[in-house]
Enzyme design. Structure first.
Site, short mmCIF file in Angstrom:
data_model
loop_
_atom_site.label_atom_id
_atom_site.label_comp_id
_atom_site.label_asym_id
_atom_site.label_seq_id
_atom_site.Cartn_x
_atom_site.Cartn_y
_atom_site.Cartn_z
N TYR A 318 0.80 -1.08 0.07
CA TYR A 318 -0.14 -0.24 0.09
C TYR A 318 0.82 1.32 -0.12
O TYR A 318 0.23 2.28 0.30
CB TYR A 318 -0.99 0.20 1.15
CG TYR A 318 -1.75 -1.11 1.45
CD1 TYR A 318 -2.80 -1.40 0.73
CD2 TYR A 318 -1.32 -1.87 2.66
CE1 TYR A 318 -3.50 -2.72 1.28
CE2 TYR A 318 -1.86 -3.00 3.12
CZ TYR A 318 -3.04 -3.39 2.24
OH TYR A 318 -3.88 -4.66 2.50
N CYS A 346 14.61 -11.02 -2.23
CA CYS A 346 14.96 -10.62 -3.76
C CYS A 346 14.20 -10.12 -4.61
O CYS A 346 13.51 -10.52 -5.54
CB CYS A 346 15.76 -11.92 -4.34
SG CYS A 346 16.55 -12.83 -3.19
N1 LLP Z 1 -15.29 -4.24 9.21
C1 LLP Z 1 -15.22 -4.87 7.99
C2 LLP Z 1 -16.27 -5.37 7.42
C3 LLP Z 1 -13.79 -4.78 7.23
O1 LLP Z 1 -13.62 -5.24 6.00
C4 LLP Z 1 -12.83 -4.30 8.15
C5 LLP Z 1 -11.28 -4.28 7.48
C6 LLP Z 1 -12.84 -3.89 9.38
C7 LLP Z 1 -14.13 -3.90 9.90
C8 LLP Z 1 -11.66 -3.46 10.11
O2 LLP Z 1 -11.38 -2.09 9.60
P1 LLP Z 1 -10.24 -1.15 10.33
O3 LLP Z 1 -11.03 -0.67 11.64
O4 LLP Z 1 -9.21 -2.18 10.76
O5 LLP Z 1 -9.88 -0.17 9.53
N2 LLP Z 1 -4.59 -4.71 5.13
C9 LLP Z 1 -5.12 -3.32 5.29
C10 LLP Z 1 -6.28 -3.10 5.89
C11 LLP Z 1 -7.55 -3.95 5.30
C12 LLP Z 1 -9.09 -3.51 6.01
C13 LLP Z 1 -10.18 -4.80 5.61
N3 LLP Z 1 -11.34 -4.50 6.23
C14 LLP Z 1 -4.07 -2.50 5.59
O6 LLP Z 1 -2.99 -3.11 6.12
O7 LLP Z 1 -4.16 -1.40 5.91
#
Ligand code: LLP
Length: 421
Positions: A318, A346
């Site tokens: 990202y 790598c």
């Molecule tokens: N609820 C649902 C339905 C979601 O899809 C997500 C996150 C959350 C709650 C929690 O969102 P948060 O409060 O953590 O923003 N891997 C990415 C983030 C992916 C988020 C996916 N869904 C990163 O490293 O930024």
């Protein structure tokens, strides 16, 4: 605010020097702070005070059972998105009635597991999924509580890969079609339609997109009630962003977010659920790594460290920024030096930071990536046959390894070679 601070020139996690953990478990490793995890949970819980509510931690952010139990002990429910997460939450001691099942493609098998083990509700993402939940519930002789996730077509103003609330995204049912879908849901005997779900994206740094989405949910609640549906629970998703830099970022606070929820939805008398992940876990974890080599390139110096993109993929995936600090605090007045901070994998993508100002560092020095508690360990892989790195939980002056580093034998022996070879 977190609990990773310098004391007498050394970085600590709560009351434990990071160097002590490094000596005991080796690098790289993730370290989490119990106090920070619980503090962040409480900020949300307090922000919704006065409303009937449950904070369901989105465990996809960091799903070690020790973290889940740490949060469950202060009252958290869980938001899960797979059978594996469901079973992990149960194994950590979270009761089914505090587990919400989200996710775009729940299979019949996953639905069966949750209905058998107990579930607070399914957040339904499509009409075909709704039919399958109904069928599995009838087969088991139970009634499945559901909300329908609506897609409000709101721009979350976040990174494209983590925005979910625009009509072009794969998530939820277009809000314009909600009435039709709720009519169908109400006709299915295996379903109890209890509310509405919405989640528009992650790492939101403004309240406005939430406000637009929640206003639409408020209107939809009234409309569906007028159409005879007993809407009594609103799941408002997660997504509140965190400061990834110490200096200039100030995303809205949970208390401001809670006030917005009260303002836009409080009059409806619904039970409120939220699903924060990142804000609870993000700044409650760091990734500690060791400098392997300092290499002088053409016009730039590289810090080659023993953590890599397989351990923390966010910068590669990202273009995410993580503050990186030296575990030994630089003395006041130390002249900073720009480094490219890279892992040993790598690929050029295995770059954590370019031209990052750091105190002069040498082979053997420890560094820490801040804000690595969410979407860090859970997104790691064994790419390059690099072992998944240990996770450590700190609580006051104690720490424990909550996921050990696997041995090479354990990793290699998972492969099986067919007989014909
Ligand atoms: N609820 C649902 C339905 C979601 O899809 C997500 C996150 C959350 C709650 C929690 O969102 P948060 O409060 O953590 O923003 N891997 C990415 C983030 C992916 C988020 C996916 N869904 C990163 O490293 O930024």
């Amino acid at each position: 605010m977190d609990h990773f601070l310098y004391r007498d020139g050394a970085l600590y996690a709560e009351d434990v020097p990071i160097s002590e953990i490094a000596a005991a478990v080796g690098t790289p490793f993730y370290a989490y702070s119990t106090a920070t995890l619980q503090r962040h949970f409480k900020l949300f819980d307090d922000a919704l005070e006065g409303m009937d509510h449950l904070v369901c931690y989105a465990m996809k952010a960091a799903s070690n059972q020790a973290i889940l139990r740490t949060l469950a002990q202060v009252g958290a429910g869980m938001d899960v998105v797979s059978e594996g997460e469901y079973l992990r939450a149960k194994a950590a001691g979270v009761p089914g009635e505090k587990i919400v099942f989200s996710g775009v493609g729940k299979t019949a098998r996953e639905i069966r597991t949750a209905l058998t083990g107990g579930i607070r509700q399914f957040n339904v993402e499509s009409e075909p999924e709704m039919e399958v939940i109904n069928a599995v519930a009838l087969e088991l002789g139970v009634v499945a509580p559901i909300t329908v996730r609506v897609n409000p077509d709101v721009d979350a103003k976040t990174h494209a890969k983590i925005a979910t609330g625009k009509s072009e995204n794969k998530f939820g049912i277009p809000i314009a079609r909600a009435s039709e879908v709720y009519t169908r849901a109400a006709a299915l005997p295996g379903l109890d339609v209890i509310g509405i779900d919405v989640h528009i994206g992650s790492q939101l740094t403004e309240l406005e997109p939430f406000e637009l989405a929640y206003q639409k949910v408020a209107e939809l609640t009234e409309q569906l009630r007028n159409e005879g549906h007993n809407i009594r629970r609103l799941d408002l998703g997660g997504g509140l962003g965190i400061p990834y830099t110490r200096s200039n970022e100030a995303p809205p606070l949970p208390v401001e977010y809670g006030a917005l929820i009260k303002k836009t939805l409080g009059h409806l008398g619904c039970e409120i659920e939220i699903e924060p992940g990142r804000l609870i876990a993000g700044n409650a974890g760091i990734l500690v790594s060791d400098v392997i080599y300092v290499k002088s390139g053409e016009g730039r110096d590289f810090l080659i460290v023993d953590a890599a993109m397989n351990d923390l993929i966010r910068p590669a995936m990202y273009e995410a920024h993580h503050d990186i600090v030296a575990v030994n605090e630089p003395a006041p007045g130390t002249e900073m030096q720009a480094y490219d901070i890279v892992g040993p994998v790598c690929e050029s993508g295995d770059t954590f930071a370019k031209q990052r100002n750091m105190p002069p560092l040498a082979s053997g020095d420890l560094i820490a990536f801040r804000s690595a508690g969410a979407y860090g360990a859970v997104m790691s892989s064994e790419y390059n046959t690099r072992p998944l790195i240990p996770e450590v939980l700190v609580n006051g002056d104690q720490f424990a390894v909550i996921r050990p580093r696997p041995t090479f034998d354990e990793m290699i022996n998972r492969d099986t070679i067919p007989e014909w070879l």
